[in-house]
Write a protein that holds these residues in place. Structure first.
Motif, short mmCIF file in Angstrom:
data_model
loop_
_atom_site.label_atom_id
_atom_site.label_comp_id
_atom_site.label_asym_id
_atom_site.label_seq_id
_atom_site.Cartn_x
_atom_site.Cartn_y
_atom_site.Cartn_z
N GLY A 102 -14.04 -2.93 31.80
CA GLY A 102 -13.35 -1.85 32.21
C GLY A 102 -15.24 -1.02 33.21
N VAL A 103 -15.70 -0.43 32.38
CA VAL A 103 -17.17 -0.10 32.96
C VAL A 103 -17.78 -1.41 33.77
CG1 VAL A 103 -19.22 0.84 31.48
CG2 VAL A 103 -17.18 0.96 30.57
N PRO A 104 -17.93 -2.21 33.27
CA PRO A 104 -18.52 -3.07 34.43
C PRO A 104 -18.04 -3.24 35.67
CG PRO A 104 -18.08 -4.43 32.54
CD PRO A 104 -17.61 -3.20 32.94
N LEU A 105 -16.58 -3.49 35.09
CA LEU A 105 -15.89 -3.45 36.43
C LEU A 105 -15.57 -1.93 37.49
CD1 LEU A 105 -12.19 -5.04 34.96
CD2 LEU A 105 -13.49 -5.78 37.88
N LEU A 106 -15.69 -1.06 36.98
CA LEU A 106 -15.47 0.11 37.57
C LEU A 106 -17.03 0.52 38.25
CD1 LEU A 106 -14.56 2.99 38.53
CD2 LEU A 106 -15.23 3.84 36.60
N TYR A 107 -18.37 -0.47 38.16
CA TYR A 107 -19.81 -0.89 38.41
C TYR A 107 -19.34 -0.96 40.08
CZ TYR A 107 -24.20 -2.13 39.75
OH TYR A 107 -25.26 -2.50 40.49
N LEU A 108 -18.78 -2.18 39.66
CA LEU A 108 -18.76 -3.58 41.13
C LEU A 108 -17.75 -3.02 41.75
CD1 LEU A 108 -18.54 -6.95 39.04
CD2 LEU A 108 -20.38 -5.59 40.41
N ILE A 109 -17.12 -2.17 41.75
CA ILE A 109 -15.65 -1.37 42.54
C ILE A 109 -16.82 -0.35 42.87
CG2 ILE A 109 -13.43 -0.37 42.50
CD1 ILE A 109 -12.42 -0.93 40.22
N GLY A 110 -17.01 0.48 42.47
CA GLY A 110 -17.87 1.60 43.52
C GLY A 110 -19.21 1.08 43.96
N LEU A 151 -8.20 -1.59 37.57
CA LEU A 151 -9.17 -2.46 38.02
C LEU A 151 -9.46 -3.00 38.91
CD1 LEU A 151 -11.49 -0.06 35.68
CD2 LEU A 151 -11.23 0.60 37.79
N LEU A 152 -9.34 -4.12 37.54
CA LEU A 152 -8.90 -5.50 38.30
C LEU A 152 -8.11 -5.80 39.19
CD1 LEU A 152 -10.56 -8.42 37.94
CD2 LEU A 152 -9.00 -8.14 36.30
N SER A 153 -7.52 -5.17 39.62
CA SER A 153 -6.47 -5.21 40.97
C SER A 153 -7.38 -4.46 42.04
CB SER A 153 -5.24 -4.93 41.13
OG SER A 153 -5.07 -2.80 40.53
N LEU A 154 -8.06 -3.11 42.15
CA LEU A 154 -8.93 -2.58 43.19
C LEU A 154 -10.08 -3.45 43.02
CD1 LEU A 154 -8.97 0.81 41.99
CD2 LEU A 154 -6.92 -0.14 43.67
N PHE A 155 -10.62 -3.98 42.78
CA PHE A 155 -11.65 -4.90 42.62
C PHE A 155 -11.35 -5.80 43.69
CE2 PHE A 155 -14.28 -8.83 41.36
CZ PHE A 155 -15.25 -8.64 42.31
N CYS A 156 -9.99 -6.81 43.18
CA CYS A 156 -9.90 -7.99 43.97
C CYS A 156 -9.50 -7.63 45.59
CB CYS A 156 -8.39 -8.86 43.15
SG CYS A 156 -9.62 -9.29 42.23
N LEU A 157 -8.39 -6.37 45.44
CA LEU A 157 -7.88 -5.97 47.36
C LEU A 157 -9.57 -5.29 47.66
CD1 LEU A 157 -5.72 -4.72 47.87
CD2 LEU A 157 -6.02 -2.28 47.47
N LEU A 158 -11.01 -5.20 46.97
CA LEU A 158 -11.74 -4.60 47.96
C LEU A 158 -12.26 -5.86 48.23
CD1 LEU A 158 -13.11 -1.31 45.87
CD2 LEU A 158 -11.69 -1.42 48.29
N LYS A 159 -12.63 -6.55 47.05
CA LYS A 159 -12.87 -7.92 48.25
C LYS A 159 -12.38 -8.94 48.91
CE LYS A 159 -16.34 -9.88 46.68
NZ LYS A 159 -17.33 -10.39 46.01
N ALA A 160 -11.14 -8.80 48.96
CA ALA A 160 -10.22 -9.05 50.20
C ALA A 160 -10.68 -9.63 51.54
CB ALA A 160 -9.12 -8.70 49.85
N ARG A 161 -11.31 -8.01 51.48
CA ARG A 161 -12.33 -7.85 53.03
C ARG A 161 -13.11 -8.86 53.82
NH1 ARG A 161 -12.96 -0.74 52.45
NH2 ARG A 161 -10.34 -0.55 52.52
#
Length: 516
Positions: A102-110, A151-161
């Motif tokens: 979750g730590v590197p995932l949060l970085y990518l989301i950030g 966090l992975l769902s948020l990452f995919c949601l933001l990448k979907a843009r």
């Protein structure tokens, strides 16, 4: 996904730092009641089950149907048992690794939320060095895993843009949450939905790929629930949905109650030193509420915190998902401080208080616990927080890296000690008692005890079912040829004429049934 070399270095560094913190001395303490002991038992019964028994689909606890939670994490633990045996390290390994991711995932989301690296990096480091996240993420529990899946769902949601195909994975991630902890997906999925509405991303809600992903992702979870209903009938629905899920909203389950401000107290107890910057971070999110990151922080924090505060059942780890939203807000605030170099005098005062508390802790651990690691931890806390207070007073922004370094070292030392699961001190040590039972009683036997409540960790270690009972019941069970585990006070009260003492530990005596 192509990332610049510098981005890859940050990702690797964050992953390495999180894995070290979550895996260091992971098996140095016994399993904790309640969740760890229960999860470990279910996983071991899956691992032991003969091929073709379908135990992976219909898990059991002590040979009885286990209705409480879907078995995704239990299956991963059973797989770890098959690779490296049954022990504390393998029991905790799957949850710890998933939480660390979750730590590197949060970085990518950030990076996608803030459109710059600094606040994303700071938010990930805040999340990494939060005590509740680090401690609960190491336990064989489900909460760290569901945060990472969210966090992975948020990452995919933001990448979907950028690429609409990513929106399919949102539903898959929500399905993983369902297979891990059941109906909490309704709350976390609701936050995703409200975030899309508040951020005016209605096009994503109309995207057919989103609903295809929802179907594909939740089909396995729906199939699992349908299989349980078909196999167990209405008893599964009554226990899983009613008693273990929706009843928690309106009544205290198993006596776990608390006032509406219960989780506010939890944050105040374990959120320092990062809570010092939370008011500023939340105010900044409000000012930036038109931005994607501000919208996510406000929606996630308010909806989640209000929901769990209104629930009648209160447990400390229910608050865990809120830390990722707080980390984003605090990361934004610390990034702003680094860039604009403004300071508050009261920050220095609070860090000075924490430094003094660290010195006090060192004195206490020297006199009482006499555990060298904890003494060193207290000294590191005192020195690092003292330096932070001095740097703030000097209006030096380097207090931020010193704060991160100090907190990481403090947490690493705490996890290296045998005291990072302090709840173990609330009752007797289970391993000596389990060894006593194992040496005289065959696996799967019921043992009745005078201890007032059952302990799943004891059941796991002795591989028996240890059942609490009153004195009249204990006498009756002994007469019916059952083993008894009695504390010294009960042993003097109870009348067991001609009983045979099989062995004693510091806390209990094991009594054989008649004619044994």
């Amino acid at each position: 996904m192509n990332y610049p070399n510098r981005e890859k270095k940050w990702l690797f560094s964050l992953l390495a730092a999180s894995l070290v913190l979550w895996l260091i001395f992971l098996g140095n303490s016994p399993l904790r009641d309640w969740d760890e002991g229960t999860v470990a038992q279910v996983a071991r019964e899956i691992w032991r089950a003969p091929i073709g028994s379908m135990r992976w689909l219909y898990p059991t606890l002590g040979g009885e149907p286990y209705y409480n939670k879907p078995p995704l994490i239990h299956l991963l633990i059973a797989w770890a048992y098959s690779l490296a045996g049954v022990n504390e390290w393998t029991t905790r390994l799957p949850s710890a690794v998933l939480t660390a991711l979750g730590v590197p995932l949060l970085y990518l989301i950030g990076c996608m939320l803030f459109k710059q690296r600094l606040p994303a990096l700071v938010a990930a480091l805040v999340y990494l060095t939060m005590l509740p996240v680090a401690r609960h993420g190491r336990l064989a529990m489900l909460d760290g895993a569901i945060i990472t899946f969210f966090l992975l769902s948020l990452f995919c949601l933001l990448k979907a843009r950028q690429n609409q195909c990513y929106v399919i994975s949102v539903g898959i991630c929500l399905g993983l949450i369902t297979l891990t902890k059941g109906m909490i997906v309704l709350l976390l999925g609701g936050i995703v939905f409200l975030f899309l509405l508040a951020d005016r991303q209605l096009a994503l809600l109309r995207n057919p790929y989103l609903w295809i992903g929802m179907f594909l992702g939740n089909a396995p979870a729906i199939a699992w629930y349908a299989a349980q209903w078909q196999y167990y009938g209405s008893s599964f629905l009554q226990i899983n949905f009613q008693a273990q899920t929706f009843s928690r909203l309106v009544q205290p389950v198993e006596g776990h109650s608390g006032p509406p401000w219960y989780y506010l107290i939890e944050l105040l107890k374990y959120g320092f030193p990062w809570l010092i910057f939370l008011p500023g971070g939340f105010y900044l999110a409000w000012k930036k509420r038109q931005t994607t990151w501000g919208c996510l922080v406000l929606v996630g924090t308010i909806v989640y915190f209000v929901t769990i505060s209104l629930m009648r059942t209160k447990l400390p780890w229910y608050v865990m998902p809120i830390y990722l939203f707080l980390a984003l807000a605090i990361g934004a605030k610390l990034s702003e401080i680094w860039q604009h170099r403004y300071f508050r005098v009261w920050w220095a005062v609070l860090f000075a208080v924490i430094a003094i508390a660290g010195f006090g802790g060192g004195i206490y651990f020297t006199l009482a616990k006499q555990e060298p690691v904890l003494i060193v931890m207290s000294v590191v806390l005192a020195i690092s927080m003292g330096i932070v207070a001095w740097l703030i007073k000097q209006r030096d922004r380097r207090f931020i890296p010193v704060l991160f370094s100090g907190m990481y070292l403090v947490l690493a030392l705490l996890m290296s000690s045998r005291s990072w699961i302090w709840e173990l001190n609330e009752a007797f040590a289970v391993k000596p008692v389990a060894a006593l039972i194992q040496s005289h009683v065959s696996s799967g036997t019921k043992v009745y005890t005078s201890f007032p409540y059952g302990r799943p960790s004891l059941d796991f270690y002795c591989d028996c079912k240890v059942i609490p009972a009153t004195v009249p019941v204990l006498q009756q069970m002994w007469a019916n040829k059952s083993y008894l585990l009695l504390d010294n006070t009960t042993l003097k009260k109870i009348n067991l004429i001609g009983s045979t003492v099989l062995g004693t530990s510091e806390d209990f005596t094991l009594i054989a049934p008649p004619n044994k």
